[in-house]
Each structure stands twice: as structure tokens, then as C-alpha cells.
Scaffold this motif. Structure first.
Motif, mmCIF file in Angstrom:
data_model
loop_
_atom_site.group_PDB
_atom_site.id
_atom_site.type_symbol
_atom_site.label_atom_id
_atom_site.label_comp_id
_atom_site.label_asym_id
_atom_site.label_seq_id
_atom_site.Cartn_x
_atom_site.Cartn_y
_atom_site.Cartn_z
ATOM 1 N N ILE A 111 -31.888 20.177 66.068
ATOM 2 C CA ILE A 111 -32.913 19.184 66.337
ATOM 3 C C ILE A 111 -34.075 20.029 66.310
ATOM 4 O O ILE A 111 -35.261 19.554 65.554
ATOM 5 C CB ILE A 111 -32.762 19.122 67.967
ATOM 6 C CG1 ILE A 111 -31.507 18.124 68.128
ATOM 7 C CG2 ILE A 111 -33.991 18.213 68.353
ATOM 8 C CD1 ILE A 111 -31.417 17.776 69.710
ATOM 9 N N LYS A 154 -35.076 20.433 62.487
ATOM 10 C CA LYS A 154 -35.574 19.266 61.866
ATOM 11 C C LYS A 154 -36.872 18.590 62.567
ATOM 12 O O LYS A 154 -37.291 17.606 61.965
ATOM 13 C CB LYS A 154 -34.490 18.123 62.110
ATOM 14 C CG LYS A 154 -33.209 18.622 61.387
ATOM 15 C CD LYS A 154 -33.068 18.290 59.917
ATOM 16 C CE LYS A 154 -31.829 18.599 59.382
ATOM 17 N NZ LYS A 154 -32.025 18.707 57.965
ATOM 18 N N SER A 155 -37.341 19.256 63.399
ATOM 19 C CA SER A 155 -38.696 19.011 64.182
ATOM 20 C C SER A 155 -39.821 19.355 63.378
ATOM 21 O O SER A 155 -40.216 20.637 63.962
ATOM 22 C CB SER A 155 -38.716 19.200 65.506
ATOM 23 O OG SER A 155 -37.469 18.591 66.249
ATOM 24 N N SER A 161 -40.553 23.380 62.420
ATOM 25 C CA SER A 161 -39.242 23.609 61.765
ATOM 26 C C SER A 161 -38.833 24.880 62.037
ATOM 27 O O SER A 161 -38.934 25.272 63.183
ATOM 28 C CB SER A 161 -39.462 23.264 60.422
ATOM 29 O OG SER A 161 -38.357 23.185 59.887
#
Lengths: 313, 258
Positions: free
Chosen positions: A125, A128-129, A134
Motif C-alpha cells: 500500500i 503505491k501511495s 512511494s
């Protein structure tokens, strides 16, 4: 309140370390802060190990603690270190209370793999943030401790003193916890779950409480690392980091509350020097150290002390 | 006399295999009841169903007049129904005193205490008392792994006796114990049982032990109770001798040929 011998020793070592830090170079102070923070997460691993569970995913709580510090400063405007650490504990406990309902139903390799899976979900998570940097992560805001500012005061020293204070508090608590009814119930569960149930003890409840507490302790370690390093990134939740915590727990053993601190310090120093001496083979050096520990001290470094005691008596 | 345990039509099936069938038994408070039967006769299945270790396929169980079918070991222990095991269930890597200390903490319902040591002076006193009663005081600070089998059996039974039980189920208390030790072990257990006024149901293979310590016997064969009554009457029964004790065969064929 009556203090036992271990508690007096812990306080003595903490005070001596804090005093010695005043005369130590910054790099050593920083290394020591990281070692203490790591030891706190390892303490959580040890708590689980005493109950017969091996977690390859304690990085989950380490990362939650770290990111709570980062996000709390960045989005909530909190700068006080204690508040940031408290925020990490609240978030972590909330997550652990949900995961614990599932995790405490599993044992052995299933528990280990499931814990690893959850930490890798968080890693995925965060990677991908993009808003959170990231894979690069992001910087932690300049923090304060009560009225002191880390930027104007000696930041490294402040972080170490804070780490020592927190570690001492947690170590004193866990020293009592390990000798208490619930601490012994954890060991009893590791030894024989059938008898535990026939004694009228709920395995599930004991393991649940232990799991949540271990997560909270791990979170404090993560928060301290974030405050000391001034940066968080998703690798905090990566499985190799969790593997290191298990490595250190095996290195120290589960016999005493001080063992994770000694092991974390040895690990940090061995790694620091191994990287310097053999930049391409430092993992091999760590591997050999672990192999020797497993072969000659299967109950960890702490068994050196208990062996001595046994021989003396 | 007050009824303490009652089972009606208690059965347990494992697929097509019938481990126990239609077991209806009433035990009154204070009785010492022996359970005999060949291997696979259903004795342990019966004990396991009564103590919540194994859910029955059908039938009912009541303890002290209250239904207990479906209750797990924890709730049964709180109601006063407890057990020991054929293979002692102990905390092998913990000192004997800690095995008892945690059991005592659990009996006081203080198993979640975090800051008080489990070894309180009161608990240590109670633990030492029961160790003395079971004649295993010499192992107080030893790890359980250092104990011989007979002492482990006694510790297992001691653990079952903590927490004010009303009824104790013993699964083969003398199995794995040497011939010389058996009677000493049973004398010790029975002394403790009588001191606490417990009702006892115990599985046993040794007929001399059964004769000496029980007043009533349940004889199991092929998952059913084939005879229930006073010890001498049950042991003299030809069907029991044929299916359980083997004396009928010995009597018919003294040479031992089947």
C-alpha cells in the motif's frame, strides 16, 4: 514501590548509558538510539516467542509507529515527540486489535506467514501511495520534546535520552509482565495448550492481549526510529526488516528483558563493521554469526549469563 | 445421595466407526467409580465427551443437575468438573512450582494480572501444600522434564485438583508407572481425593487397582456399557470376563490357547 534486583540494574544501566552518551560522538549516539529502538520491536517479537509464536511481520507495527510520527507531524501539525509516539501507539493498537482476532487463531508456520503477509500488504500500500513518497518515503517534521526543540538543542542526544527513557519504562513493565500471571500463562500456552484450557484459562484471550501489547511496544520502536532518523519509507514494513527482528530475538534469547537490548546492540555493531569491512559480504558475516549462535547458544546470548549462574551455584 | 453426573444416550461416531453408543450413566456425589474395558472399548471417548474434549454426536450430559453438553474445558472447570490425562499434560519447560502457581492464579481467576508476580507467598504456600500432599515436594524447583513418570502423573492430578473441583476424572492414572510404584501412587491420590471429598471416575486397566480403590465399576466393550454395578459383581460377570478382563478365556482354556 519495591524494586527487584533486575529493575535496579536496568535503571543503573539506563542512567550510565545516558551519562556516557554526553561524552560520546554523534555517530555512536545515533547508532545507540537506533539499537534501542530496534530492541523495542524485538521485545515485541520476544513477547510472542515466549508464547510459542514467531512473527515474521513485526515490521508492520514498526512501520505503523514510524508512519504515524511522519503523518502526525505532516498532516496534523503535531510536533511533540511524546504525542507523536502516543499517536503511533493508538493507531497500532487499533490495527492489532483487529488483526489479533484472526492472528491468535493460528500457530507455528501459519502464524509466521500470516504476520508476514499483513506486513507486506502495508508495504504494498505504501509503495503505491505516491502522496506519501512511494518507495522514497518522506521526511519527519522537526520535533520537540516538551519545551525543547530538537533542532536548537542537541537533537541526537535528545533522541537518545528519549529512547532510553521509553526503553527503561517498557523494560520495567515487561520485567514485571514476564513474571506475572499473564506472562507465565503465555509460556504455559507455548508448553501445553490443552492443560491451559483445563486450568480455566482462555488461550485466545491471553494470546490476544499479548499480541496487542507486543504490537504497541513495536510501534514505540518504529516511532523512535522515525524521530531519530528523521525519515520514514515503506521498507520499515518489508519482510527482511521483520526477519532482522527475529534474527536479533534469536541472538539474544527470550530469557531476560535485557537480552533484546544486548542483542540489538551487538547486531547493530556487527552489521556496521561488517558493512565497512566487507561491503559485498556483510550478510554472510551476519549469517555466520547467527549460525554460531544457534549451534553453540541455542537459547541466545543471555544463556551465557544463566550458564555462569548455574555453574556458580 | 445427590446425583452429580448424568449421561443419557451419549454417543460418538467417527464416520462409520462407532466409538461410543448410547451411554446412560448416573454417578452420585462421593462415589469412586472405575471404568474398565479393552483398548478401543470407548472408555477414553466417554471421558473426553464428559470433559468437553470431544463433542458428543448425540445424547445429553448434566453435571450437578445442569446440562453441560457443548461446554468447553474452561467452563467445565469453573463448574467443578476436571480431569487428568493418560499422558500427563504439563508445562515441561517450566519449574514444577510455576506449573502450580499458574494453575492457582487461574483458579483465582487472576490469570490476566500483569504487574503482580504470579509467585505470591499465598500461592507458593498452597503449591507447597499440595506438593507435600502428593509427595513430590523434592521436585519443587525442578523442571518438569527432570521428573520421573510417576511424579509427573501425580503433578498432573495435582493440577486437576486445584480450583475446588467437585468431580475428578482420571484417565489411566497408573499407566506407564512401575508395578512397585502403582499402589503408592494410588494411595497418595486417594488420600488427596478423600481429603477434598471429591467424586472420582477413573479409567483403569489393572484389575487389582480397580478391586482395591473403587466401589462401583462401568465395564465398556465395543463402545457400550455392558455392565454397571458393584466391583465384585461386575468383575465376576461372565460377559465382562469374556470381553474385558479375559478371565473367562483363561478359565476355559488354562493352557492359554484361544
Amino acid at each position: 514501590m519495591h524494586l527487584d534486583k533486575t529493575e535496579i540494574s536496568l535503571i543503573g544501566v539506563a542512567v550510565a548509558t545516558a551519562l556516557a552518551a554526553q561524552l560520546s560522538p554523534d555517530w555512536l549516539v545515533f547508532t545507540l538510539t537506533l539499537a534501542i529502538s530496534t530492541a523495542l520491536v524485538v521485545m515485541g517479537v520476544v513477547m510472542l516467542m515466549r508464547a510459542g509464536l514467531v512473527s515474521f511481520g513485526q515490521g508492520l507495527f514498526y512501520c505503523l509507529g514510524g508512519y504515524a510520527v511522519g503523518l502526525g507531524g505532516r498532516f496534523l501539525g503535531i510536533t511533540d515527540a511524546l504525542l507523536l509516539i502516543g499517536l503511533g501507539v493508538i493507531v497500532t493498537v487499533a490495527v492489532a486489535m483487529i488483526l489479533g482476532l484472526l492472528m491468535t487463531r493460528y500457530r507455528e508456520i501459519f502464524f509466521a506467514m500470516l504476520s508476514l503477509a499483513f506486513s507486506m500488504i502495508l508495504y504494498g500500500i505504501l509503495v503505491k501511495s505516491h502522496g506519501l513518497g512511494s518507495t522514497d518515503g518522506f521526511g519527519v517534521v522537526d520535533w520537540t520534546l516538551l519545551w525543547l526543540e530538537s533542532e536548537t538543542a542537541d537533537g541526537a542526544n535528545m533522541a537518545l535520552l528519549l529512547a532510553i527513557g521509553l526503553a527503561l519504562t517498557i523494560a520495567l513493565f515487561l520485567n514485571r509482565y514476564f513474571k506475572s500471571s499473564i506472562g507465565l500463562a503465555c509460556e504455559a500456552i507455548r508448553e501445553n495448550e490443552v492443560r491451559v484450557e483445563y486450568m480455566g484459562i482462555s488461550r485466545q484471550q491471553v494470546l490476544y492481549i499479548n499480541y496487542v501489547l507486543a504490537a504497541a511496544v513495536g510501534s514505540v520502536g518504529g516511532s523512535m526510529t522515525a524521530l531519530a532518523a528523521g525519515h520514514v519509507d515503506p521498507t520499515l514494513a518489508y519482510w527482511t526488516v521483520s526477519g532482522e527482528f527475529v534474527f536479533i530475538a534469536l541472538l539474544g534469547g527470550t530469557g531476560h528483558v535485557a537480552a533484546p537490548f544486548i542483542a540489538a546492540l551487538i547486531f547493530t555493531l556487527v552489521r556496521t563493521y561488517a558493512v565497512e569491512l566487507a561491503p559485498n559480504a556483510w550478510q554472510m558475516i551476519l549469517g555466520i554469526v547467527l549460525l554460531l549462535i544457534i549451534l553453540f547458544l541455542p537459547k541466545g546470548i543471555w544463556s551465557l549469563f544463566t550458564r555462569k549462574k548455574g555453574a556458580a551455584s | 445421595m445427590t446425583e452429580i453426573l448424568k449421561t443419557e444416550g451419549l454417543s460418538r461416531y467417527f464416520g462409520a466407526v462407532t466409538a461410543a453408543e448410547d451411554i446412560s450413566v448416573t454417578i452420585t456425589a462421593g462415589e469412586i467409580v472405575g471404568v474398565i474395558g479393552a483398548n478401543g472399548a470407548g472408555k477414553t471417548t466417554f471421558i473426553n465427551m464428559v470433559t468437553g474434549y470431544l463433542p458428543p454426536s448425540k445424547g445429553s450430559i448434566s453435571f450437578g443437575g445442569n446440562p453441560i453438553k457443548g461446554l468447553g474445558p474452561r467452563k467445565l472447570m469453573r463448574k467443578g468438573l476436571t480431569r487428568s490425562f493418560q499422558i500427563p499434560q504439563l508445562f515441561l519447560e517450566l519449574p514444577v512450582i510455576d506449573n502450580l502457581a499458574i494453575a492457582l492464579a487461574a483458579a483465582e481467576q487472576k490469570q490476566f494480572q500483569m504487574l503482580r508476580p504470579v509467585r505470591t507467598p499465598e500461592r507458593l504456600g498452597s503449591a507447597e501444600e499440595i506438593l507435600e500432599q502428593m509427595r513430590i515436594s523434592q521436585y519443587r524447583d525442578e523442571m518438569v522434564t527432570a521428573m520421573p513418570q510417576g511424579a509427573r502423573k501425580l503433578l498432573d492430578i495435582a493440577l486437576a485438583m486445584l480450583g475446588s473441583p467437585r468431580m475428578l476424572l482420571l484417565d489411566e492414572p497408573t499407566s506407564g508407572v512401575s508395578l512397585e510404584e502403582k499402589y503408592t501412587l494410588m494411595d497418595t491420590v486417594m488420600e488427596a481425593v478423600h481429603a477434598r471429598g471429591l467424586t472420582v471416575l477413573f479409567v483403569e486397566h489393572d484389575m487389582e487397582i480397580v478391586r482395591r480403590y473403587v466401589t462401583r465399576v462401568l465395564a465398556f466393550a465395543n463402545g457400550v456399557v455392558i455392565k454397571d454395578g458393584p466391583v465384585e459383581e461386575v468383575l465376576a460377570d461372565t460377559k465382562v470376563q469374556e470381553l474385558v478382563t479375559g478371565k473367562y478365556h483363561e478359565h476355559k482354556n488354562p493352557g492359554g490357547d484361544a
